[in-house]
Design a protein around this motif. Structure first.
Motif, short mmCIF file in Angstrom:
data_model
loop_
_atom_site.label_atom_id
_atom_site.label_comp_id
_atom_site.label_asym_id
_atom_site.label_seq_id
_atom_site.Cartn_x
_atom_site.Cartn_y
_atom_site.Cartn_z
N MET A 1 10.67 5.36 -0.56
CA MET A 1 9.34 4.35 -0.53
C MET A 1 8.27 4.98 -1.93
SD MET A 1 7.56 0.57 0.86
CE MET A 1 9.01 0.29 0.92
N SER A 2 7.92 4.43 -2.87
CA SER A 2 6.99 5.41 -3.63
C SER A 2 6.00 5.04 -2.74
CB SER A 2 6.86 5.55 -4.52
OG SER A 2 7.26 3.47 -5.21
N GLU A 3 4.11 5.96 -2.75
CA GLU A 3 3.02 5.51 -2.93
C GLU A 3 2.80 3.90 -3.53
OE1 GLU A 3 0.25 6.16 0.25
OE2 GLU A 3 2.11 6.57 -0.83
N HIS A 4 2.99 3.74 -4.46
CA HIS A 4 2.46 2.82 -5.38
C HIS A 4 3.36 1.74 -4.64
CE1 HIS A 4 1.16 0.72 -8.69
NE2 HIS A 4 2.11 0.32 -8.77
N LYS A 5 4.22 1.81 -4.53
CA LYS A 5 5.06 0.44 -4.47
C LYS A 5 4.94 0.17 -3.12
CE LYS A 5 9.11 0.87 -6.56
NZ LYS A 5 11.06 1.05 -7.01
N ASN A 6 3.57 1.00 -1.30
CA ASN A 6 3.23 0.76 -0.70
C ASN A 6 1.79 0.02 -0.75
OD1 ASN A 6 4.11 1.13 2.19
ND2 ASN A 6 2.76 3.21 2.08
N VAL A 7 1.05 0.54 -1.44
CA VAL A 7 -0.09 -0.07 -1.36
C VAL A 7 0.07 -1.19 -1.02
CG1 VAL A 7 -1.61 1.88 -3.08
CG2 VAL A 7 -0.16 -0.45 -3.97
N VAL A 8 -1.04 -1.85 -0.44
CA VAL A 8 -1.36 -3.52 -0.35
C VAL A 8 -2.00 -4.07 -1.21
CG1 VAL A 8 -2.43 -5.22 1.46
CG2 VAL A 8 -1.66 -2.98 2.46
N LYS A 9 -3.16 -3.74 -2.43
CA LYS A 9 -3.31 -4.26 -3.23
C LYS A 9 -2.89 -2.87 -4.80
CE LYS A 9 -7.01 -5.50 -1.90
NZ LYS A 9 -8.17 -5.79 -2.12
N SER A 10 -2.96 -4.10 -6.24
CA SER A 10 -2.36 -2.19 -7.01
C SER A 10 -3.92 -1.79 -6.98
CB SER A 10 -2.59 -3.26 -8.49
OG SER A 10 -3.59 -4.42 -9.00
N ASN A 11 -5.53 -2.35 -6.38
CA ASN A 11 -6.36 -1.71 -6.89
C ASN A 11 -7.30 -0.66 -5.31
OD1 ASN A 11 -6.54 -3.91 -5.50
ND2 ASN A 11 -9.10 -4.22 -7.26
N SER A 12 -5.75 -1.05 -4.71
CA SER A 12 -6.10 -0.65 -3.77
C SER A 12 -6.18 1.00 -3.25
CB SER A 12 -5.81 -1.65 -2.71
OG SER A 12 -6.50 -1.44 -0.38
N LYS A 13 -7.15 1.37 -2.29
CA LYS A 13 -6.62 2.59 -1.71
C LYS A 13 -5.62 2.92 -0.16
CE LYS A 13 -10.59 5.10 -1.85
NZ LYS A 13 -10.99 5.65 -1.20
N ILE A 14 -5.56 1.64 0.65
CA ILE A 14 -5.63 1.42 1.73
C ILE A 14 -4.28 0.88 1.83
CG2 ILE A 14 -5.25 0.49 3.63
CD1 ILE A 14 -8.32 -0.63 2.37
N THR A 15 -2.95 1.40 1.65
CA THR A 15 -1.53 1.04 2.09
C THR A 15 -1.40 0.60 3.22
OG1 THR A 15 -1.00 3.44 3.20
CG2 THR A 15 -1.78 3.51 0.53
N LYS A 16 0.31 0.68 3.61
CA LYS A 16 1.36 -0.47 4.53
C LYS A 16 0.92 0.82 5.70
CE LYS A 16 3.55 -4.28 2.12
NZ LYS A 16 5.19 -4.44 1.81
N LYS A 17 1.49 1.69 5.41
CA LYS A 17 1.14 2.76 6.55
C LYS A 17 -0.36 2.89 6.52
CE LYS A 17 1.74 8.01 6.92
NZ LYS A 17 2.33 8.83 5.79
N ASP A 18 -1.10 2.47 6.36
CA ASP A 18 -2.34 2.84 7.23
C ASP A 18 -2.64 1.40 8.47
OD1 ASP A 18 -3.25 5.42 5.77
OD2 ASP A 18 -3.86 4.55 3.85
N PHE A 19 -2.53 0.46 7.75
CA PHE A 19 -2.71 -0.75 8.74
C PHE A 19 -1.48 -0.05 9.78
CE2 PHE A 19 -3.83 -2.77 5.33
CZ PHE A 19 -4.77 -3.50 5.47
N LYS A 20 -0.68 0.36 9.13
CA LYS A 20 0.67 -0.02 10.94
C LYS A 20 0.14 1.16 11.52
CE LYS A 20 4.99 0.48 8.35
NZ LYS A 20 5.96 1.00 8.36
N LYS A 21 -0.96 1.82 11.40
CA LYS A 21 -1.64 2.77 11.86
C LYS A 21 -3.06 1.81 12.68
CE LYS A 21 -1.63 7.42 9.73
NZ LYS A 21 -2.39 8.66 8.50
N VAL A 22 -3.59 1.23 11.82
CA VAL A 22 -4.80 0.19 11.96
C VAL A 22 -3.67 -0.64 13.39
CG1 VAL A 22 -5.90 -1.66 11.97
CG2 VAL A 22 -6.21 0.40 10.71
N PHE A 23 -2.72 -1.88 12.96
CA PHE A 23 -2.53 -2.02 14.27
C PHE A 23 -1.71 -0.96 15.21
CE2 PHE A 23 2.20 -4.31 15.09
CZ PHE A 23 1.62 -5.80 15.21
N LEU A 24 -0.98 -0.40 15.29
CA LEU A 24 -0.62 0.01 16.61
C LEU A 24 -2.10 1.00 17.83
CD1 LEU A 24 2.12 2.70 15.06
CD2 LEU A 24 2.23 0.55 16.05
#
Length: 277
Positions: A1-24
């Motif tokens: 999955m590309s970094e662009h597709k992995n972002v939470v919002k189109s104008n956000s630097k935060i990705t789902k990977k970052d949210f997974k870190k926070v969640f865990l």
């Protein structure tokens, strides 16, 4: 999955990977470093740290300020904490620590009390009573596998709900920060008022400081506690809390020292009541 597709919002630097870190980190680390001064404060900062590094990593001063803010007092029901964390992430991203410090502190203080009551009722009292009662009856009936499977399945469902809570709060927090920027101060003040109301209710319902002194002359006697309750109910708990806040304002006073002071005070009053009786 590309970094662009992995972002939470189109104008956000935060990705789902970052949210997974926070969640865990939230699941395993929110209670780390629990103490009587900050309670979950240290764990909360640890949970949200990946976002703080991402947003303020290039500015050490802002990162330090953000960490100091997030190291403040925090205590709520762990399943409901995702809602507060998601909102905090959105405020850090949309407003920033310089403009949004009061809003971040106010929303945390205002939401953690009500969410603690809701979360403890739903995810501890009701959840445990229903799920483990059903599992216990199945175990007594000899159905071992269903008895073990039900708590595991329900636990996984709660983890899924907490994951949804994180994104729901982040989405609503972004709308709050971007759409209600002019009203953010009022919202912060309202959240602070809610927090103070919850603290006031806790003082009246949790803190207990009775006086067992009975005064009288001859056959006439009356209880000092009953007289105080008629003048102003829960006066002594209020005075005890105000004394605690006043002592904590002293330079060398810590929460550990305050606990010792309150223990000595309680023992002293108890001995005095015993001596009078």
């Amino acid at each position: 999955m590309s970094e662009h597709k992995n972002v939470v919002k189109s104008n956000s630097k935060i990705t789902k990977k970052d949210f997974k870190k926070v969640f865990l980190r939230n699941i395993f680390g929110l209670q780390w470093g629990w103490n009587y001064e900050k309670m979950q404060g240290l764990g909360y900062c640890y949970v949200i740290m990946p976002i703080l590094r991402l947003l303020y990593g290039n500015n050490p001063e802002k990162l330090t300020k953000a960490m100091q803010v997030e190291l403040g007092f925090f205590n709520t029901s762990q399943p409901m904490s995702n809602l507060i964390i998601g909102t905090g992430i959105a405020l850090h991203e949309e407003v920033g620590i310089d403009k949004g410090e009061d809003a971040i502190v106010g929303l945390k203080s205002g939401l953690m009390g009500p969410f603690a009551g809701i979360g403890d009722t739903i995810f501890i009292t009701i959840y445990r009573a229903l799920v483990f009662s059903i599992a216990a009856y199945l175990a007594l009936d000899g159905q071992v596998v269903p008895a073990m499977a039900i708590p595991i399945i329900c636990g996984l469902l709660i983890i899924g709900v907490r994951w949804k809570f994180l994104f729901l709060a982040y989405d609503q927090g972004s709308k709050l920060a971007s759409g209600l920027g002019s009203q953010l101060k009022r919202i912060t003040e309202a959240a602070s008022i809610v927090g103070l109301t919850v603290i006031g209710a806790l003082v009246a319902s949790v803190v207990n400081a009775p006086i067992g002194i009975t005064l009288g002359a001859g056959e006439v006697a009356f209880s000092l506690q009953e007289m105080l309750d008629r003048i102003l109910p829960r006066l002594l708990p209020l005075l005890l809390v105000l004394l605690s806040y006043w002592l904590l304002g002293k330079k060398k006073m810590t929460t550990t020292k305050l606990i010792i002071v309150l223990m000595i005070l309680g023992i002293g009053i108890g001995v005095f009541n015993w001596w009078l009786s």
